[in-house]
Design a protein around this motif. Structure first.
Motif, mmCIF file in Angstrom:
data_model
loop_
_atom_site.group_PDB
_atom_site.id
_atom_site.type_symbol
_atom_site.label_atom_id
_atom_site.label_comp_id
_atom_site.label_asym_id
_atom_site.label_seq_id
_atom_site.Cartn_x
_atom_site.Cartn_y
_atom_site.Cartn_z
ATOM 1 N N ALA A 1 0.826 -1.208 0.000
ATOM 2 C CA ALA A 1 0.000 0.000 0.000
ATOM 3 C C ALA A 1 0.857 1.253 0.000
ATOM 4 C CB ALA A 1 -0.933 0.005 1.211
ATOM 5 N N ALA A 2 1.994 1.208 0.713
ATOM 6 C CA ALA A 2 2.895 2.360 0.734
ATOM 7 C C ALA A 2 3.533 2.576 -0.635
ATOM 8 C CB ALA A 2 3.972 2.162 1.802
ATOM 9 N N VAL A 3 3.868 1.493 -1.324
ATOM 10 C CA VAL A 3 4.433 1.607 -2.672
ATOM 11 C C VAL A 3 3.423 2.243 -3.621
ATOM 12 C CG1 VAL A 3 5.208 0.273 -4.687
ATOM 13 C CG2 VAL A 3 6.072 -0.295 -2.408
ATOM 14 N N ALA A 4 2.171 1.806 -3.541
ATOM 15 C CA ALA A 4 1.129 2.382 -4.399
ATOM 16 C C ALA A 4 0.937 3.861 -4.102
ATOM 17 C CB ALA A 4 -0.180 1.615 -4.217
ATOM 18 N N ASP A 5 0.924 4.223 -2.820
ATOM 19 C CA ASP A 5 0.786 5.634 -2.437
ATOM 20 C C ASP A 5 1.961 6.453 -2.967
ATOM 21 O OD1 ASP A 5 -1.590 5.189 -1.101
ATOM 22 O OD2 ASP A 5 -0.663 5.085 0.887
ATOM 23 N N TYR A 6 3.154 5.909 -2.805
ATOM 24 C CA TYR A 6 4.357 6.622 -3.235
ATOM 25 C C TYR A 6 4.335 6.890 -4.740
ATOM 26 C CZ TYR A 6 9.227 7.252 -4.689
ATOM 27 O OH TYR A 6 10.371 7.725 -5.276
ATOM 28 N N LEU A 7 4.102 5.852 -5.530
ATOM 29 C CA LEU A 7 4.143 6.030 -6.989
ATOM 30 C C LEU A 7 3.031 6.959 -7.470
ATOM 31 C CD1 LEU A 7 5.005 2.385 -8.121
ATOM 32 C CD2 LEU A 7 6.523 4.380 -8.138
ATOM 33 N N ALA A 8 1.849 6.833 -6.899
ATOM 34 C CA ALA A 8 0.722 7.664 -7.332
ATOM 35 C C ALA A 8 0.922 9.133 -6.976
ATOM 36 C CB ALA A 8 -0.574 7.151 -6.714
ATOM 37 N N SER A 9 1.762 9.415 -5.989
ATOM 38 C CA SER A 9 1.957 10.787 -5.541
ATOM 39 C C SER A 9 3.151 11.479 -6.175
ATOM 40 C CB SER A 9 2.117 10.815 -4.016
ATOM 41 O OG SER A 9 3.288 10.119 -3.608
ATOM 42 N N ARG A 10 3.900 10.764 -7.045
ATOM 43 C CA ARG A 10 5.043 11.417 -7.685
ATOM 44 C C ARG A 10 4.554 12.443 -8.707
ATOM 45 N NH1 ARG A 10 7.920 11.386 -4.029
ATOM 46 N NH2 ARG A 10 5.930 10.755 -3.111
ATOM 47 N N PRO A 11 5.222 13.597 -8.798
ATOM 48 C CA PRO A 11 4.851 14.579 -9.818
ATOM 49 C C PRO A 11 4.858 13.944 -11.215
ATOM 50 C CG PRO A 11 6.387 15.540 -8.248
ATOM 51 C CD PRO A 11 6.318 14.084 -7.922
ATOM 52 N N GLY A 12 3.808 14.186 -11.923
ATOM 53 C CA GLY A 12 3.614 13.556 -13.229
ATOM 54 C C GLY A 12 2.599 12.438 -13.153
ATOM 55 N N ALA A 13 2.654 11.662 -12.078
ATOM 56 C CA ALA A 13 1.647 10.626 -11.843
ATOM 57 C C ALA A 13 0.470 11.167 -11.052
ATOM 58 C CB ALA A 13 2.268 9.437 -11.118
ATOM 59 N N ALA A 14 0.758 12.080 -10.119
ATOM 60 C CA ALA A 14 -0.295 12.645 -9.274
ATOM 61 C C ALA A 14 -1.355 13.339 -10.131
ATOM 62 C CB ALA A 14 0.313 13.640 -8.291
ATOM 63 N N GLY A 15 -2.602 13.041 -9.852
ATOM 64 C CA GLY A 15 -3.700 13.606 -10.625
ATOM 65 C C GLY A 15 -4.091 12.747 -11.807
ATOM 66 N N HIS A 16 -3.253 11.777 -12.163
ATOM 67 C CA HIS A 16 -3.550 10.855 -13.265
ATOM 68 C C HIS A 16 -3.687 9.420 -12.764
ATOM 69 C CE1 HIS A 16 -2.686 13.881 -16.426
ATOM 70 N NE2 HIS A 16 -1.763 14.301 -15.578
ATOM 71 N N TRP A 17 -2.951 9.094 -11.702
ATOM 72 C CA TRP A 17 -3.002 7.774 -11.100
ATOM 73 C C TRP A 17 -3.378 7.913 -9.627
ATOM 74 C CZ3 TRP A 17 -2.397 3.071 -13.459
ATOM 75 C CH2 TRP A 17 -1.869 3.077 -14.759
ATOM 76 N N THR A 18 -4.269 7.051 -9.153
ATOM 77 C CA THR A 18 -4.573 6.960 -7.740
ATOM 78 C C THR A 18 -3.843 5.751 -7.173
ATOM 79 O OG1 THR A 18 -6.483 5.497 -8.000
ATOM 80 C CG2 THR A 18 -6.877 7.897 -8.177
ATOM 81 N N PRO A 19 -3.653 5.700 -5.841
ATOM 82 C CA PRO A 19 -3.036 4.501 -5.251
ATOM 83 C C PRO A 19 -3.816 3.219 -5.620
ATOM 84 C CG PRO A 19 -3.063 6.258 -3.657
ATOM 85 C CD PRO A 19 -3.842 6.760 -4.819
ATOM 86 N N GLU A 20 -5.133 3.329 -5.693
ATOM 87 C CA GLU A 20 -5.951 2.158 -6.048
ATOM 88 C C GLU A 20 -5.679 1.723 -7.480
ATOM 89 O OE1 GLU A 20 -7.360 4.231 -2.647
ATOM 90 O OE2 GLU A 20 -7.122 5.010 -4.701
ATOM 91 N N ASP A 21 -5.508 2.691 -8.391
ATOM 92 C CA ASP A 21 -5.201 2.362 -9.781
ATOM 93 C C ASP A 21 -3.825 1.712 -9.900
ATOM 94 O OD1 ASP A 21 -7.585 3.408 -10.682
ATOM 95 O OD2 ASP A 21 -6.728 5.383 -11.124
ATOM 96 N N VAL A 22 -2.853 2.229 -9.156
ATOM 97 C CA VAL A 22 -1.508 1.647 -9.196
ATOM 98 C C VAL A 22 -1.561 0.217 -8.679
ATOM 99 C CG1 VAL A 22 0.836 1.778 -8.280
ATOM 100 C CG2 VAL A 22 -0.356 3.875 -8.981
#
Length: 209
Positions: free
Chosen positions: A182-203
């Motif tokens: 869950a932390a990995v999904a949160d981390y990747l979804a929150s990186r600039p460029g991914a944020a706003g396009h990917w959610t932790p659930e989508d990742v």
């Protein structure tokens, strides 16, 4: 008696966090996915060790990947944040050969690391991964990586990564064993460029290869 091989930690923050993909850069072959055959390193042996790392700075997604059809991961050591990665203990020659392949150059020549070790930064060329960075040391051995020469761009210069690319990044972070899924999904979804396009659930739903 042979001289000891100079060693460095190669801090991967993109697809080379993934052990199987790194192996192609070391031993040669075509990564999956991959558009070109990699020649590999002069020394094809695997890392002596691989450990999770958290570096000062920010990982962001930008530009366009011919392989992944989305944004690529870059590292800006001067932007506030924490960048997760995997540090592979390699020889300086192996690091040079991996960097050459990422720079679309032929491996076989050792990089001059004097400037990056002295100042923390060295531009080998103008390309996407032609700037060397030394963000610190592990066990008194320098940590090195490569990134773009430019700082993290504003929002309109960012580009979201593809699902396939995120799967490889997630797999590499999972292999490191330091962070919960869950932390990995949160981390990747929150990186600039991914944020706003990917959610932790989508990742998380994109899965891990």
């Amino acid at each position: 008696m042979t001289e000891p091989r100079p060693r460095v930690w190669y801090a991967a923050y993109g697809s080379n966090m993934h052990a199987e993909r790194l192996r192609r850069y070391l031993a040669g072959g075509r990564p999956d996915p991959g558009a070109r055959e990699l020649p590999g390193c002069r020394d094809p042996r695997g890392p002596d060790r691989s450990v999770p790392v958290e570096l000062d700075g920010q990982v962001y997604f930008a530009a366009e990947s011919a392989v992944w059809t989305g944004g690529l991961a870059f590292y800006d050591p001067d932007t506030d944040g924490t960048a997760w990665g995997v540090a592979h203990l390699l020889t300086a020659g192996q690091f040079s050969d991996i960097a050459a392949q990422e720079m679309y150059r032929r491996p076989g020549t050792d990089l001059d690391l004097a400037e990056v070790l002295a100042t923390g930064r060295c531009e080998v060329g103008p390309g996407r991964y032609e700037t060397l960075v030394c963000p610190g040391h592990i066990d008194r051995i320098p940590v090195l990586t490569f990134t773009a020469p430019w700082p993290m761009p504003p929002a309109d210069g960012l580009r979201p990564p593809s699902a396939a690319y995120l799967r490889h990044l997630a797999a590499g972070l999972h292999e490191a064993g330091a962070w919960r899924p869950a932390a990995v999904a949160d981390y990747l979804a929150s990186r600039p460029g991914a944020a706003g396009h990917w959610t932790p659930e989508d990742v998380a739903a994109a899965g891990v290869p």
